[in-house]
Design an enzyme around this catalytic site. Structure first.
Site, PDB file in Angstrom:
ATOM      1  N   LYS A 227      -5.274   1.875  -1.247  1.00 36.83           N
ATOM      2  CA  LYS A 227      -4.867   0.534  -1.664  1.00 36.83           C
ATOM      3  C   LYS A 227      -4.412  -0.319  -0.483  1.00 36.83           C
ATOM      4  O   LYS A 227      -4.113   0.187   0.601  1.00 36.83           O
ATOM      5  CB  LYS A 227      -3.757   0.622  -2.720  1.00 36.83           C
ATOM      6  CG  LYS A 227      -4.280   1.030  -4.090  1.00 36.83           C
ATOM      7  CD  LYS A 227      -3.207   0.940  -5.155  1.00 36.83           C
ATOM      8  CE  LYS A 227      -3.791   1.191  -6.544  1.00 36.83           C
ATOM      9  NZ  LYS A 227      -2.769   1.155  -7.607  1.00 36.83           N
ATOM     10  N   ARG A 261      -3.651  10.012  -8.904  1.00 36.85           N
ATOM     11  CA  ARG A 261      -4.946   9.387  -9.219  1.00 36.85           C
ATOM     12  C   ARG A 261      -5.595   8.964  -7.907  1.00 36.85           C
ATOM     13  O   ARG A 261      -5.065   8.108  -7.196  1.00 36.85           O
ATOM     14  CB  ARG A 261      -4.740   8.173 -10.128  1.00 36.85           C
ATOM     15  CG  ARG A 261      -6.018   7.461 -10.529  1.00 36.85           C
ATOM     16  CD  ARG A 261      -5.709   6.254 -11.412  1.00 36.85           C
ATOM     17  NE  ARG A 261      -6.910   5.529 -11.795  1.00 36.85           N
ATOM     18  CZ  ARG A 261      -7.487   4.575 -11.061  1.00 36.85           C
ATOM     19  NH1 ARG A 261      -6.937   4.202  -9.893  1.00 36.85           N
ATOM     20  NH2 ARG A 261      -8.595   3.977 -11.482  1.00 36.85           N
TER      21      ARG A 261
END
Length: 278
Positions: A227, A261
């Site tokens: 991210k 995740r």
């Protein structure tokens, strides 16, 4: 802290953290390496997740990256039907999570393909464009449609927070857990929502304080994989953020994460094994 969920009547132990592999059946996810469009690509990705030690597969058909095109509900369902059919044919025994904020998409995935978990990035709202609609729901005391749908489907639910601070997150989560439990939802997983509704500084502050979330008594899912909170700090791009991802996954495990995740399953599984050995 509860470290168990029930899937199809079976108790799933999360005391040893699980790795959830990401399968994006979209053409525009923020990390280009995760985009899978053909049957061969999807099948290969599913096999890779399982062979590298992932026990959960998170299937998404709507990109939530900034600026992504918002596809219709019908298109999201079409993509998911295509992907879920392949997942079930190639890895029918895997725990399948569906990444959606739309109640009817959730219903389709569970009723037609036996999806095991609903992973909702909207904190129960029906729109991911802003957090204002979520706040309005709270003010009116409305129960989000997704909450009612999950109660009907009786599957574990990932409640992701778009709140910026630990205090806001805990207050909002406690209220929503109360709503969910009142509807009969028994298995709730908290996702702190790294990268959603938070500044760069807030993301890191929340990760540093994440162990305090154990007070809510919920299993915690962490999704920091490649991210912008990594490459905005270190430079580079999602393609160059594997090392940063592994570092933050390790911190998250030490702070109490029950599920990671990730795009890179092998590296996450190794992090789990190493932290578990401490």
């Amino acid at each position: 802290m509860n470290n168990h969920i029930v899937i199809k009547g079976q108790l799933v132990d999360l005391s040893t953290p699980r790795v959830m592999g990401i399968l994006n059946v979209t053409p525009d996810s923020f990390y280009a390496g995760s985009r899978k469009q053909t049957e061969a690509e999807i099948a290969a990705r599913v096999e890779q997740i399982v062979s590298e030690g992932g026990t959960m597969i998170d299937v998404g058909a709507f990109s939530t990256r900034p600026g992504a095109q918002q596809v219709t509900e019908e298109e999201e369902m079409r993509r998911l039907r295509f992907g879920l059919d392949i997942v079930r044919r190639y890895q029918g025994g895997a725990i399948v999570s569906v990444d959606t904020f739309r109640p009817e998409v959730a219903r389709m995935a569970v009723e037609e393909y036996g999806a095991d978990i609903i992973n909702d990035v909207s904190e129960g709202g029906e729109s991911i464009a802003t957090t204002s609609s979520i706040s309005l729901d709270e003010e009116k005391g409305d129960v989000p449609a997704m909450f009612r749908m999950v109660a009907r489907l009786q599957v574990p639910y990932v409640l992701m927070s778009v709140r910026g601070t630990l205090k806001e997150l805990m207050v909002s989560t406690a209220a929503k857990v109360y709503q969910l439990q009142a509807l009969g939802v028994k298995d709730i997983i908290l996702d702190p929502g790294f990268g959603f509704g938070k500044t760069l500084e807030q993301n890191y502050r929340l990760l540093g304080e994440m162990d305090k979330l154990k007070e809510l008594g919920l299993p915690i899912l962490v999704g920091v994989s490649r991210k912008s909170m990594i490459y905005k700090l270190l430079g580079g791009s999602p393609d160059e953020s594997l090392n940063g991802t592994t570092v933050l996954n390790t911190v998250a495990l030490m702070k109490g994460a029950s599920i990671l995740r990730v795009h890179d399953v092998k590296e996450a599984v190794e992090a789990v094994r190493l932290v578990k050995s401490l």
